[in-house]
Enzyme design. Structure first.
Site, short mmCIF file in Angstrom:
data_model
loop_
_atom_site.label_atom_id
_atom_site.label_comp_id
_atom_site.label_asym_id
_atom_site.label_seq_id
_atom_site.Cartn_x
_atom_site.Cartn_y
_atom_site.Cartn_z
CD GLU A 228 -2.97 -1.08 2.29
OE1 GLU A 228 -2.52 -0.64 3.38
OE2 GLU A 228 -4.09 -1.57 2.17
CD GLU B 167 4.47 -21.20 11.12
OE1 GLU B 167 4.53 -21.35 12.35
OE2 GLU B 167 3.49 -20.74 10.53
#
Length: 320
Positions: free
Chosen positions: A92, A123
């Site tokens: 963004e 992960e």
């Protein structure tokens, strides 16, 4: 293997974010409106938890902005929901603040494919985090923010450890006190939101808390870097009709000029909002506005001060 899973289960059981809430065991039998009321009440506690960590957040932002002002980058690193939130915040920044896409980067364990689907074992790898950071060519001017609700995710902890060893600034954002992630980072931010509505779903309050803090980190850093003028988003990239309309509105708010003057300023500056404001308020032409902004590192207030120092010398049409 059983021992490993047993140890991991014990670790998770000790985390506040993983705690079971027996009073909510019958939530699936409640009316939808009642579940929504409970969930809304849970969400309402998150801002207060973030407020408790404002000093740590502000310190991390100031340190980040100082390095970014010298050419550094902001890098988020996380897995699962935490990684996706980092990728979202990074994505963004270019349309909001007209940043280079390489200036704010979101790394997620398992790469882009993990945004939509889980990548097996990603992960759990510190080595993968180190490799992802090395691929960016990490420098001492960069800031790496490890994001993990539990504060123990190996990818996030490994990213912070590797970045700190390379001399980069490190921030550890988690939702449990005494986390390994905060301990590994120069700036630890532990926003303790308590047990979740659904046990094991840290995309809820924990995710909301992380989103709020990441919003603060990127937005306030951009304010510190001069990407705004007051509370106006003057570095907006007008890539569609809505944003072009927003650009005109921002120029109007900043200058008080009439519509013809705004249109002329935006046309002369190729739609650049900062430049257009500077041509109007600083009474300089487009070329001079671009030069003054370049000399001021893109900071509109500083460019306006430079324009004011040259009375009569560089007015529209002067070719200065």
């Amino acid at each position: 293997m059983t021992s490993t899973y047993g140890e991991l289960r014990a670790q998770l059981a000790a985390l506040t974010t993983e705690a079971f809430r027996p009073e909510l065991a019958g939530i699936d039998r409640l009316p939808t409106a009642e579940i929504a009321r409970i969930m809304n009440g849970e969400d309402a506690t998150v801002p207060a938890a973030v407020a408790d960590r404002l000093p740590q957040i502000a310190a991390a932002i100031d340190a980040t902005a100082e390095r970014m002002a010298r050419g550094g980058r902001l890098v988020y690193a996380g897995a699962g929901t935490a990684g996706r939130l980092g990728v979202l915040d990074a994505s963004e920044c270019p349309p909001t603040f007209n940043t280079d896409p390489a200036q704010v980067v979101g790394l997620i364990a398992g790469g882009p494919a993990a945004i939509a689907s889980a990548v097996e074992g990603a992960e759990d790898s510190r080595e993968l985090a180190a490799a992802d950071l090395d691929a960016l060519g990490l420098t001492e001017l960069d800031t790496v923010v490890g994001v993990s609700a539990s504060g123990r995710t190996p990818y996030a902890v490994g990213a912070v450890e590797h970045a700190r060893a390379r001399g980069a600034l490190t921030v550890g954002l988690s939702c449990n006190a005494g986390s390994a992630l905060a301990a590994a980072a120069e700036h630890g931010i532990e926003v303790v939101v308590g047990p979740e509505l659904l046990t094991g779903s840290t995309r809820l309050k924990s995710g909301t808390a992380q989103k709020l803090v990441l919003n603060m980190i990127s937005t306030i850093t951009m304010i510190r870097l001069g990407k705004t003028y007051g509370n106006l988003m003057v570095d907006v990239r007008a890539s569609n009709e809505k944003l072009r309309a927003r650009s005109r509105h921002i120029v109007a708010l900043a200058t008080g000029a009439d519509e013809p003057a705004i249109e002329a300023a935006l046309a002369a500056t190729g739609g650049e909002v900062k430049d257009a404001i500077l041509t109007i308020l600083g009474e300089v032409d487009a070329a001079t506005a671009a030069r003054l902004l370049a000399e001021s590192d893109g900071r509109l207030r500083a460019a306006l001060e430079r324009a004011a120092e040259k009375p009569g010398g560089e007015r529209p049409g002067s070719g200065g």
